[in-house]
Motif scaffolding. Structure first.
Motif, PDB file in Angstrom:
ATOM      1  N   UNK A  64      12.714  -4.346  -1.326  1.00 14.88           N
ATOM      2  CA  UNK A  64      13.625  -4.356  -3.201  1.00 14.88           C
ATOM      3  C   UNK A  64      12.689  -4.641  -3.862  1.00 14.88           C
ATOM      4  N   UNK A  65      11.612  -5.080  -3.468  1.00 21.77           N
ATOM      5  CA  UNK A  65      11.322  -5.416  -4.894  1.00 21.77           C
ATOM      6  C   UNK A  65       9.630  -4.733  -4.563  1.00 21.77           C
ATOM      7  N   UNK A  66       9.033  -3.897  -3.716  1.00 26.42           N
ATOM      8  CA  UNK A  66       7.814  -2.741  -3.890  1.00 26.42           C
ATOM      9  C   UNK A  66       8.886  -1.795  -4.815  1.00 26.42           C
ATOM     10  N   UNK A  72       3.030  -0.030 -10.272  1.00 28.59           N
ATOM     11  CA  UNK A  72       1.738  -0.206  -9.811  1.00 28.59           C
ATOM     12  C   UNK A  72       1.348   1.126  -8.783  1.00 28.59           C
ATOM     13  N   UNK A  73      -0.447   0.607  -8.564  1.00 24.77           N
ATOM     14  CA  UNK A  73      -0.698   1.130  -7.274  1.00 24.77           C
ATOM     15  C   UNK A  73      -0.839   0.609  -5.774  1.00 24.77           C
ATOM     16  N   UNK A  74      -0.811   1.358  -5.199  1.00 28.05           N
ATOM     17  CA  UNK A  74      -0.273   0.893  -3.910  1.00 28.05           C
ATOM     18  C   UNK A  74      -0.608  -0.516  -3.031  1.00 28.05           C
ATOM     19  N   UNK A  75      -1.993  -0.621  -3.096  1.00 29.14           N
ATOM     20  CA  UNK A  75      -2.011  -2.635  -3.024  1.00 29.14           C
ATOM     21  C   UNK A  75      -1.480  -3.229  -3.802  1.00 29.14           C
ATOM     22  N   UNK A  76      -1.789  -3.118  -5.122  1.00 29.93           N
ATOM     23  CA  UNK A  76      -1.469  -4.228  -5.491  1.00 29.93           C
ATOM     24  C   UNK A  76       0.222  -4.341  -5.575  1.00 29.93           C
ATOM     25  N   UNK A  79       0.764  -6.173  -2.540  1.00 33.79           N
ATOM     26  CA  UNK A  79       0.714  -7.300  -1.968  1.00 33.79           C
ATOM     27  C   UNK A  79       1.916  -8.612  -2.830  1.00 33.79           C
ATOM     28  N   UNK A  80       2.339  -7.859  -4.452  1.00 37.08           N
ATOM     29  CA  UNK A  80       3.341  -8.827  -4.974  1.00 37.08           C
ATOM     30  C   UNK A  80       4.518  -9.217  -3.502  1.00 37.08           C
ATOM     31  N   UNK A  82       5.047  -8.146  -0.524  1.00 38.91           N
ATOM     32  CA  UNK A  82       5.180  -9.651   0.274  1.00 38.91           C
ATOM     33  C   UNK A  82       4.906 -10.787   0.157  1.00 38.91           C
ATOM     34  N   UNK A  83       3.992 -10.996  -1.519  1.00 38.00           N
ATOM     35  CA  UNK A  83       4.619 -12.711  -1.513  1.00 38.00           C
ATOM     36  C   UNK A  83       6.072 -12.649  -2.167  1.00 38.00           C
ATOM     37  N   UNK A  84       6.182 -11.960  -2.737  1.00 40.77           N
ATOM     38  CA  UNK A  84       8.011 -11.667  -3.441  1.00 40.77           C
ATOM     39  C   UNK A  84       8.756 -11.960  -2.234  1.00 40.77           C
ATOM     40  N   UNK A  85       8.787 -11.270  -1.298  1.00 39.10           N
ATOM     41  CA  UNK A  85       9.418 -12.022   0.166  1.00 39.10           C
ATOM     42  C   UNK A  85       9.237 -12.580   0.281  1.00 39.10           C
ATOM     43  N   UNK A  86       8.798 -13.790   0.897  1.00 36.88           N
ATOM     44  CA  UNK A  86       8.356 -14.607   1.313  1.00 36.88           C
ATOM     45  C   UNK A  86       8.849 -15.318   0.282  1.00 36.88           C
ATOM     46  N   UNK A  87       9.205 -15.406  -1.212  1.00 35.74           N
ATOM     47  CA  UNK A  87       9.579 -16.468  -2.445  1.00 35.74           C
ATOM     48  C   UNK A  87      10.722 -16.213  -1.419  1.00 35.74           C
ATOM     49  N   UNK A  88      11.367 -15.026  -1.722  1.00 42.23           N
ATOM     50  CA  UNK A  88      12.675 -14.946  -1.951  1.00 42.23           C
ATOM     51  C   UNK A  88      13.232 -15.333  -0.198  1.00 42.23           C
TER      52      UNK A  88
END
Length: 137
Positions: A64-66, A72-76, A79-80, A82-88
């Motif tokens: 959902x965040x992606x 954004x480019x695919x790598x960014x 990363x964002x 994945x970090x957002x999923x952990x935060x949620x």
């Protein structure tokens, strides 16, 4: 900081090339996440319940965040997301623990609701950006 805009249109058309694995992998990921959510909600005993549910709890908010970060480019984006999923997941767990309403089913439902809302907002924003403006000048 500059962000790269990725053009998702292929030169050969809008359909993926034959033998391209990405649509198959995306479908498999959705299936594994869905099975994990069903196993957790139905409280079924299975050796696959824990890993599939964990995959759902990390994959649904990350996807959902992606989707919301499409420029954004695919790598960014990876990363964002994945970090957002952990935060949620941590925010859901912390909120449920502090309100004394912790349950595995409730956590799965809350993460699914947040992920669905993020997908909906991303699709509405994308649709609104692509719709022509109606002006009455």
């Amino acid at each position: 900081m500059q962000t790269k805009t990725i053009n998702s249109n292929r030169s050969s058309g809008s359909r993926p090339a034959r033998g391209e694995p990405m649509p198959l992998l995306a479908g498999a990921a959705v299936a594994v996440g869905g099975v994990g959510a069903v196993l957790a909600l139905a409280d079924l005993d299975s050796p696959l319940r824990a890993p599939f549910t964990l995959f759902f709890l990390l994959g649904a908010p990350a996807a959902a965040i992606a989707a919301a970060l499409g420029r954004l480019d695919p790598l960014s984006r990876t990363v964002v997301a994945g970090a957002g999923a952990l935060a949620v997941d941590m925010l859901v767990a912390q909120t449920m623990l502090s309100l004394h309403v912790w349950s595995a089913r409730g956590g799965v439902v809350a993460v699914a609701a947040i992920s669905g809302t993020l997908f909906l907002l991303a699709s509405v924003r994308r649709r609104g950006a692509s719709a022509p403006e109606a002006r009455t000048d």
